[in-house]
Design an enzyme around this catalytic site. Structure first.
Site, PDB file in Angstrom:
ATOM      1  N   SER A 225     -15.415  26.591 -27.822  1.00 59.78           N
ATOM      2  CA  SER A 225     -16.546  27.180 -27.114  1.00 59.78           C
ATOM      3  C   SER A 225     -17.578  26.090 -26.790  1.00 59.78           C
ATOM      4  O   SER A 225     -17.253  25.146 -26.060  1.00 59.78           O
ATOM      5  CB  SER A 225     -17.134  28.311 -27.958  1.00 59.78           C
ATOM      6  OG  SER A 225     -17.913  29.174 -27.182  1.00 59.78           O
TER       7      SER A 225
ATOM      8  N   ASP B 136     -10.783  37.336 -23.974  1.00 57.63           N
ATOM      9  CA  ASP B 136     -12.063  36.814 -24.466  1.00 57.63           C
ATOM     10  C   ASP B 136     -13.202  37.485 -23.699  1.00 57.63           C
ATOM     11  O   ASP B 136     -13.245  37.444 -22.477  1.00 57.63           O
ATOM     12  CB  ASP B 136     -12.058  35.298 -24.222  1.00 57.63           C
ATOM     13  CG  ASP B 136     -13.252  34.577 -24.804  1.00 57.63           C
ATOM     14  OD1 ASP B 136     -14.341  35.180 -24.876  1.00 57.63           O
ATOM     15  OD2 ASP B 136     -13.087  33.403 -25.168  1.00 57.63           O
TER      16      ASP B 136
ATOM     17  N   HIS C 204     -12.243  35.594 -28.716  1.00 57.07           N
ATOM     18  CA  HIS C 204     -12.984  34.335 -28.857  1.00 57.07           C
ATOM     19  C   HIS C 204     -13.114  33.910 -30.325  1.00 57.07           C
ATOM     20  O   HIS C 204     -13.785  32.924 -30.624  1.00 57.07           O
ATOM     21  CB  HIS C 204     -14.390  34.553 -28.246  1.00 57.07           C
ATOM     22  CG  HIS C 204     -15.101  33.290 -27.856  1.00 57.07           C
ATOM     23  ND1 HIS C 204     -14.734  32.525 -26.771  1.00 57.07           N
ATOM     24  CD2 HIS C 204     -16.184  32.658 -28.394  1.00 57.07           C
ATOM     25  CE1 HIS C 204     -15.550  31.482 -26.661  1.00 57.07           C
ATOM     26  NE2 HIS C 204     -16.442  31.532 -27.640  1.00 57.07           N
TER      27      HIS C 204
END
Lengths: 322, 322
Positions: free
Chosen positions: B168, B265, B301
């Site tokens: 991320s 996600d 995620h």
């Protein structure tokens, strides 16, 4: 996100209605899914949370994992790294909480004051001592109500084909439950279990300990079976019914028990030996119970130890679940 | 428990003394060790904590892992399940924190108010905007001071042979650092990276967001590169120097970049696409940068996603580190 069903379930205290099971979250993992649920338990009189890993197969047999002091279901789910091998083997994993969690307005006196009694420390017994007896019935929860809840929540899982393991206080839970119900659990193993809780120290008395926030470490802390038995059951003697060393003398299992123990576990050494694996070995030897007790050099009491050897335990159970 | 040494280290801003590195903990894991350290960083002007997994081999090449918003080194250490394969491959793992952590009495105004700026959200840039420029120098920390600290703390690790990955915001860090320093990092990969931070939404303005305690979820939350660049660098344009889509146009790497992206996600879909992997694909295609972009159906995620595919990334880097 709701799985709303009802069914009747027969527990130790009679017929009770299992309330709706609510799914809290789903996360794909290694081709399967970790799912987290909550339902209103009639056994504990509180909402109870549990997690299930569902591997990518139908009718997966399952392994229950009981956690140690201060833990919830999440420690195992997030830190043990068990899903990879469980997915390969086609085994479901079931992880309950370690105690009831009473709402703020119903909290029992002293319930949150120490890490080895009360919240996070149910010791997998049914309390007989008031006020704990109203809620702290983790033996019946794990053996009766939780399997029914898993059946409702995850129809892909074959709950009737199940084995049991656990860590520390949860290792005590796995050994004692597996010894008390040999016909229910296909196989039994444990990591760093409290093997002889009626013989280990009292530890700090309730209300004398450090604040819970400090005490809730990753690894849990002092194991004090005597304190727990006195508190929940009224006496240490009443705890003999929940002491693996005593239970195995009454009736060994027909199969081997696997125990992994870090040789550098702080709870193992010296005057503060709270785990007593050698006492369990002696008790097993005395009655012909086969025990595979593996000391692992350099390992401690943490989930780093568990994740290093979880595959060995999964393989052990898989060979007995299939 | 102290490893007390001193050495001179040359950073972007000149010669500085690396202070003593203190070992906070050691846990055996898969035949190797997770070790956690702290030292007084001259780059950030604060104590900085980092973790290293040392596999059971001498002179292990290493993989740096940069974490996402709200994380510390511990998320990766505890949840990614990376040590098993790293031990097999003989690769060390290096996990820094995601920002400086200022002591209570020196906290910057608004530093802890939002999850996507300030503490836990250093974005791997050197801030030029006052007051952040005093401390928020995570680019120099990761590229200069951290390798020196690992060298001091873990002589078994071959820090000069290193690759980089991240998740991320940390995926953004890995891509941008790997593109800016092609001669330093043998290989580059990322999980769910923020690929085009100068083009993604502002997100909630600082001081408007929910309390940090609510915002600090396991998975992090909204990714707002524009907000970060304006805050740390004074303008979004200044952030072009830290945008993977822009950097790759200036100079592709000679080897493939691996990116894994959960297809389900929440940060990927619809108007709130904060990750923009297709923009990165286009940018790579335009300059002949080889990109192995893997969408994984059903994955989100979280670290459940990361642990499911960490072995693929470890294998990718191992083949380039040896």
């Amino acid at each position: 996100m709701l799985t709303a069903r009802r069914l009747l379930t027969l527990t130790a205290t009679g017929a009770r209605a299992l309330s709706a099971v609510t799914k809290l979250s789903t996360n794909n993992c290694f081709g399967g899914q970790w799912r987290r649920f909550q339902f209103d338990s009639s056994t504990t009189g509180t909402p109870m949370v549990f997690s299930v890993f569902v591997p990518p197969v139908q009718k997966a047999p399952c392994l229950f994992y009981l956690s140690g002091l201060t833990c919830t279901d999440e420690n195992f789910v997030q830190k043990a790294g068990a899903a990879r091998r469980a997915a390969e083997l086609g085994i479901a994993l079931v992880a309950p909480d370690t105690s009831p969690r009473l709402p703020e307005d119903r909290r029992l006196p002293g319930e949150d004051d120490s890490y080895d009694f009360g919240s996070g420390a149910g010791f997998y017994v049914d309390a007989t001592n008031y006020p704990w007896s109203q809620y702290y019935n983790m033996y019946s929860f794990v053996t009766q109500e939780l399997p029914e809840a898993v059946m409702v929540a995850c129809p892909e899982v074959d709950v009737q084909t199940r084995s049991i393991t656990g860590h520390s206080m949860g290792g005590h839970g796995a050994l004692t439950i597996g010894l008390k119900q040999p016909a229910v659990w296909r196989s039994v193993s444990a990591f760093s279990p409290i093997c002889n809780p009626t013989k280990v120290p009292w530890g700090p008395r309730r209300r004398d300990t450090q604040p819970v926030r400090q005490a809730r470490s990753v690894t849990g802390s002092i194991h004090t079976g005597q304190k727990a038995f006195e508190g929940y059951l009224g006496s240490v003697d009443a705890g003999l019914e929940h002491d693996a060393c005593e239970l195995v003398k009454k009736g060994p299992r027909s199969d081997a028990i696997l125990v992994s123990q870090g040789a550098d576990d702080d709870f193992l050494v010296g005057d503060t030996n709270q785990l007593q694996p050698e006492a369990f070995r002696s008790a097993c030897d005395g009655v012909g119970q086969e025990l595979d007790l593996r000391y692992e050099a350099g390992y401690d009491h943490s989930y780093f130890f568990i994740q290093s050897f979880i595959d060995e335990h999964l393989d052990f159970h898989a060979s007995r679940l299939k």
